[in-house]
Design a protein around this motif. Structure first.
Motif, mmCIF file in Angstrom:
data_model
loop_
_atom_site.group_PDB
_atom_site.id
_atom_site.type_symbol
_atom_site.label_atom_id
_atom_site.label_comp_id
_atom_site.label_asym_id
_atom_site.label_seq_id
_atom_site.Cartn_x
_atom_site.Cartn_y
_atom_site.Cartn_z
ATOM 1 N N ASP A 36 -0.942 -0.180 -0.273
ATOM 2 C CA ASP A 36 -1.227 1.206 -0.644
ATOM 3 C C ASP A 36 -2.559 1.316 -1.378
ATOM 4 O OD1 ASP A 36 1.142 1.952 0.513
ATOM 5 O OD2 ASP A 36 2.290 1.861 -1.365
ATOM 6 N N TRP A 37 -2.844 0.332 -2.233
ATOM 7 C CA TRP A 37 -4.130 0.341 -2.926
ATOM 8 C C TRP A 37 -5.281 0.264 -1.917
ATOM 9 C CZ3 TRP A 37 -5.368 1.484 -7.788
ATOM 10 C CH2 TRP A 37 -4.380 1.413 -8.782
ATOM 11 N N ASP A 38 -5.156 -0.621 -0.941
ATOM 12 C CA ASP A 38 -6.213 -0.741 0.068
ATOM 13 C C ASP A 38 -6.347 0.539 0.888
ATOM 14 O OD1 ASP A 38 -6.585 -3.292 -0.826
ATOM 15 O OD2 ASP A 38 -5.406 -4.236 0.771
ATOM 16 N N ARG A 39 -5.211 1.126 1.231
ATOM 17 C CA ARG A 39 -5.247 2.348 2.036
ATOM 18 C C ARG A 39 -5.875 3.498 1.252
ATOM 19 N NH1 ARG A 39 -0.341 2.755 2.526
ATOM 20 N NH2 ARG A 39 -0.102 1.279 4.255
ATOM 21 N N ASN A 40 -5.500 3.617 -0.020
ATOM 22 C CA ASN A 40 -6.068 4.692 -0.836
ATOM 23 C C ASN A 40 -7.555 4.489 -1.109
ATOM 24 O OD1 ASN A 40 -3.505 5.835 -0.970
ATOM 25 N ND2 ASN A 40 -3.002 4.801 -2.909
ATOM 26 N N ALA A 41 -7.973 3.218 -1.148
ATOM 27 C CA ALA A 41 -9.384 2.932 -1.401
ATOM 28 C C ALA A 41 -10.222 2.957 -0.137
ATOM 29 C CB ALA A 41 -9.529 1.572 -2.083
ATOM 30 N N ALA A 86 1.773 0.898 -7.268
ATOM 31 C CA ALA A 86 1.586 0.910 -5.817
ATOM 32 C C ALA A 86 1.462 -0.512 -5.295
ATOM 33 C CB ALA A 86 0.340 1.717 -5.457
#
Length: 320
Positions: free
Chosen positions: A307-312, A303
């Motif tokens: 995307d990592w920030d959004r998922n976290a 990702a």
């Protein structure tokens, strides 16, 4: 029995004769026709030292035996009058086993090997010595063959160090850039570590579709920094600040030209240090291809940082 023992012990007792008498006695024994020849072991024919020594021992052994006692010359080395035998150890073969794996000539230096492969490696900040060497290599490679491509590997922090301290003038980067623009050869640029500031400009100034980046390399563009003013008067500091602004505008125009972005967008991202990994550098137009070497599938499944920030659940504040 006692008499025989006394005779034997007296024959083994050290003689009181002088060294010269003993030497003459030994020479007579060697020169005697009835004396037995001492067997000589097999000599390597390629060994000049042992071959010469064996030849002298076989033809005139008195040369070896009648040597001066207090000679300043090391043993037997005065027998060699040929300059070839007195050459350096690298020129005289001692034995087959010793020379079996010894290189016949010294290895070339690595910069010469890279230059022979038409590779110019920039692995230091852009200081005058680096600029001089890089431009000289570029001119030499074009003179050798103006049709063959030139490969520039970049791992440089530009005109600053990694901690941000200025170590070179902005003109160092512009000098290499102008030299690249004058070449007739194709320029293949490869980022192998870091391409920061003017080094990023050099990375982007390669021939279109010939700009590459290693998967884990980094690129970064930033505004030029004002060098240390020291005890300069205020008027001189103002003049230097204006020159830095001029260099910044020039850097913005050149990066916009080679990346395909507008000058406004480049100036906006350059307000603060703008870091790019290989994927972002390709999206921004700094490079054309990433040298994955079989890592395409792994990186495509990973990702993106957004995307990592959004998922976290991390929210981006002020574009940071």
């Amino acid at each position: 029995m006692a008499t025989a023992l006394q005779v034997t012990m007296s024959s083994l007792a050290p003689s009181s004769s002088s060294p010269s008498t003993r030497r003459r006695t030994l020479c007579c024994a060697v020169n005697s026709k009835n004396s037995a020849k001492i067997p000589i072991p097999p000599i390597n024919p390629k060994d000049p030292f042992l071959s010469k020594l064996a030849s002298v021992a076989a033809t005139s052994p008195e040369t070896l035996l009648n040597r001066p006692v207090s000679s300043d010359t090391p043993p037997y080395l005065d027998l060699f009058d040929s300059p070839k035998l007195m050459a350096t150890p690298a020129q005289v073969e001692r034995s087959v086993s010793y020379n079996e794996h010894r290189p016949r000539r010294p290895p070339p230096d690595l910069p010469s090997l890279l230059l022979h492969g038409r590779i110019v490696y920039i692995g230091m900040p852009l200081v005058p010595a680096v600029t001089e060497l890089v431009i000289a290599e570029l001119m030499y490679l074009q003179w050798m063959d103006p049709k063959e491509p030139i490969y520039i590997y970049i791992n440089s922090t530009g005109t600053t160090r990694d901690d941000g301290e200025t170590v070179g003038m902005e003109t160092e980067g512009f000098a290499i850039y102008d030299a690249l623009m004058q070449l007739k050869n194709e320029i293949h640029t490869v980022a192998v570590g870091a391409a920061i500031g003017h080094a990023c400009l050099l990375l982007a100034s390669g021939t279109k579709d010939k700009r590459f980046m290693m998967p884990h390399a980094k690129a970064m563009i930033q505004q030029p920094r004002v060098p240390s003013s020291g005890l300069m008067p205020a008027s001189d500091v103002l003049i230097r600040a204006k020159e830095v602004i001029t260099n910044r505008d020039t850097l913005v125009k050149l990066i916009a030209k080679h990346t395909g972005n507008s000058e406004e967008s480049v100036a906006t991202v350059m307000k603060r240090p703008f870091y790019m990994d290989s994927t972002k550098a390709k999206e921004f137009g700094v490079i054309d291809k990433i040298l994955w070497r079989g890592q395409e599938k792994i990186m495509s499944d990973a990702a993106s940082p957004e995307d990592w920030d959004r998922n976290a659940g991390i929210k981006v504040v002020d574009g940071i």
